[in-house]
Design an enzyme around this catalytic site. Structure first.
Site, PDB file in Angstrom:
ATOM      1  N   SER A  29       0.823  -1.214   0.000  1.00 34.88           N
ATOM      2  CA  SER A  29       0.000   0.000   0.000  1.00 34.88           C
ATOM      3  C   SER A  29       0.858   1.265   0.000  1.00 34.88           C
ATOM      4  O   SER A  29       0.337   2.375  -0.086  1.00 34.88           O
ATOM      5  CB  SER A  29      -1.001   0.002   1.153  1.00 34.88           C
ATOM      6  OG  SER A  29      -0.315  -0.053   2.359  1.00 34.88           O
ATOM      7  N   ALA A  86       1.273   1.065  10.827  1.00 36.46           N
ATOM      8  CA  ALA A  86       1.924  -0.253  10.707  1.00 36.46           C
ATOM      9  C   ALA A  86       1.428  -1.033   9.473  1.00 36.46           C
ATOM     10  O   ALA A  86       0.254  -0.923   9.129  1.00 36.46           O
ATOM     11  CB  ALA A  86       1.643  -1.058  11.975  1.00 36.46           C
ATOM     12  N   GLY A 145       4.105   0.092   7.828  1.00 39.89           N
ATOM     13  CA  GLY A 145       4.961   1.232   7.494  1.00 39.89           C
ATOM     14  C   GLY A 145       5.065   1.601   6.023  1.00 39.89           C
ATOM     15  O   GLY A 145       5.958   2.352   5.631  1.00 39.89           O
ATOM     16  N   LYS A 167     -13.101   4.832   3.205  1.00 38.40           N
ATOM     17  CA  LYS A 167     -13.656   3.572   2.685  1.00 38.40           C
ATOM     18  C   LYS A 167     -15.007   3.864   2.043  1.00 38.40           C
ATOM     19  O   LYS A 167     -15.786   4.671   2.572  1.00 38.40           O
ATOM     20  CB  LYS A 167     -13.871   2.560   3.818  1.00 38.40           C
ATOM     21  CG  LYS A 167     -12.633   2.255   4.594  1.00 38.40           C
ATOM     22  CD  LYS A 167     -11.643   1.423   3.787  1.00 38.40           C
ATOM     23  CE  LYS A 167     -10.241   1.617   4.342  1.00 38.40           C
ATOM     24  NZ  LYS A 167      -9.176   1.462   3.359  1.00 38.40           N
TER      25      LYS A 167
END
Ligand code: SAM
Length: 363
Positions: A195, A228, A230, A313
């Site tokens: 991502s 996280a 990261g 979202k």
């Protein structure tokens, strides 16, 4: 009939169409949309004069579900494999067309493109091979400048199949700079998650190239909420920033070793920086969009950051209407409680699936 052809993510045609219908009506145009599920584009039908007007006035950066759009010059759906160039030249010879679109000629650049679908991917090899002969043919017909120019409009040959092409144009001041409206980004092998490309793309899409050095630069402070492992922090570190990475989950060791990251194990909805020295806030927490939108707005209102990039979202149904409502709530709050002018941009990026990415800042 002319019109616009808008490129979108396959599966989001109805959202793209709903948005086009609303935004074109606000500009006084009352065409209609034609689309099929999963085809990766929407056609908005209107008269040629209107298409030319919309190519200037319908601002691409303000559209969420459209990656690129073109005003339609011609459409040929019976191209034969022996002489496609002549058939396209012929379609562009139409006299009415020449008159309405006289300001477009000659165009400065040609892009040969396809929808972002599996069929489109199969066609892209053909498109690459076809670009040079088509460009030569269009130059001969007076539709293109002899040398490439980024000051003139761009011609697009949008191939739906090897027999079916839509020829259109976009203005250089109102277009995506990338083929098919998709930036080509290299996936870094040492990034902790895939991502990472979302934030990389967001920086490219939302911050104009000539402002990037000043607005995204080394030494700036950034906060990453829901950091996280990261992937987004990686992009901030790569650009030389000092990052407060907020997440209860573990951060990649490689990032911690850079010395640029402080891992803060706190609730991202409660955390606030101690000093008002943060330029960038980024947020990828998977939460209700209204809640994320409110949090981001509060950070901006409190001047806890200068610019923010975050994901919202999408719901399962009526996605455009829902998104328009979230954004409206943010705008209302910034107008009522803010200190002045602000910029807010939202896009379904190439790397976004069931979500959109939003950028906002004070001007
Ligand atoms: C989609 S992941 C983030 C991926 C990250 N952007 C990357 O590129 O590696 C969402 C993260 O948000 C974190 N998260 C969710 N709710 C949170 C909260 N209230 N406070 C802090 N972190 C939260 C989760 O622990 C998870 O690590």
């Amino acid at each position: 009939m002319s019109g616009l052809l808008a490129y979108c993510r396959p599966g989001f045609e109805s959202d793209c169409a709903a948005e086009l219908q609303e935004k074109t009506a606000l500009l006084g145009s009352y065409g209609y949309c034609q689309t099929k599920a999963q085809q990766g584009y929407v056609v908005y039908r209107c008269a040629a004069e209107e298409a030319e007007h919309l190519a200037k006035k319908l601002i691409l950066n303000e559209l969420i579900f459209t990656r690129q759009f073109i005003a339609i010059l011609a459409e040929v759906d019976d191209l034969s494999s022996d002489d496609r160039v002549s058939a396209i030249q012929l379609a562009l010879l139409d006299e009415g067309l020449q008159e309405v679109f006289s300001a477009i000629k000659p165009a400065g650049e040609l892009r040969v493109e396809t929808p972002d679908t599996n069929d489109g991917k199969e066609l892209s090899k053909f498109c690459r091979k076809f670009t040079v002969p088509l460009r030569q043919g269009l130059r001969k017909a007076g539709w293109m400048t002899v040398k490439e120019s980024d000051r003139r409009p761009t011609l697009h040959a949008f191939f739906i199949s090897s027999m079916h092409v839509v020829i259109g144009f976009s203005f250089s001041f109102n277009q995506s700079p990338w083929l098919m409206g998709i930036p080509r980004l290299r996936s870094p092998s040492d990034a902790p998650s895939r991502s990472t490309l979302k934030l990389d793309e967001a920086f490219q899409v939302f911050v104009p190239a000539h402002e990037r050095e000043e607005r995204i630069s080394s030494g700036m402070n950034a906060v990453d909420l829901g950091a996280a492992p990261g992937g987004w922090t990686y992009q901030l570190v790569r650009r030389g920033m000092m990052v407060q990475a907020v997440d209860n989950g573990p951060m990649a060791e490689s990032l911690m070793e850079t010395g640029q990251v402080k891992h803060i194990r706190e609730d991202g909805f409660k955390y606030r920086p101690k000093k008002k020295n943060v330029t960038w806030l980024v947020c990828d927490m998977v939460e209700k969009p209204a809640r994320v939108g409110e949090l981001m707005t509060d950070w901006l209102l409190a001047e806890d950051c200068k610019e923010a990039i975050f994901n919202l979202k999408l719901p399962m149904k009526r996605r455009y209407a829902a998104v328009a409502e979230y954004l409206e709530q943010i705008k209302q709050k910034l107008m009522e409680e803010g200190r002045g002018r602000f910029e807010i941009q939202a896009k379904q990026l190439y790397h976004d699936r069931e979500e959109i990415t939003v950028h906002m800042r004070w001007l």
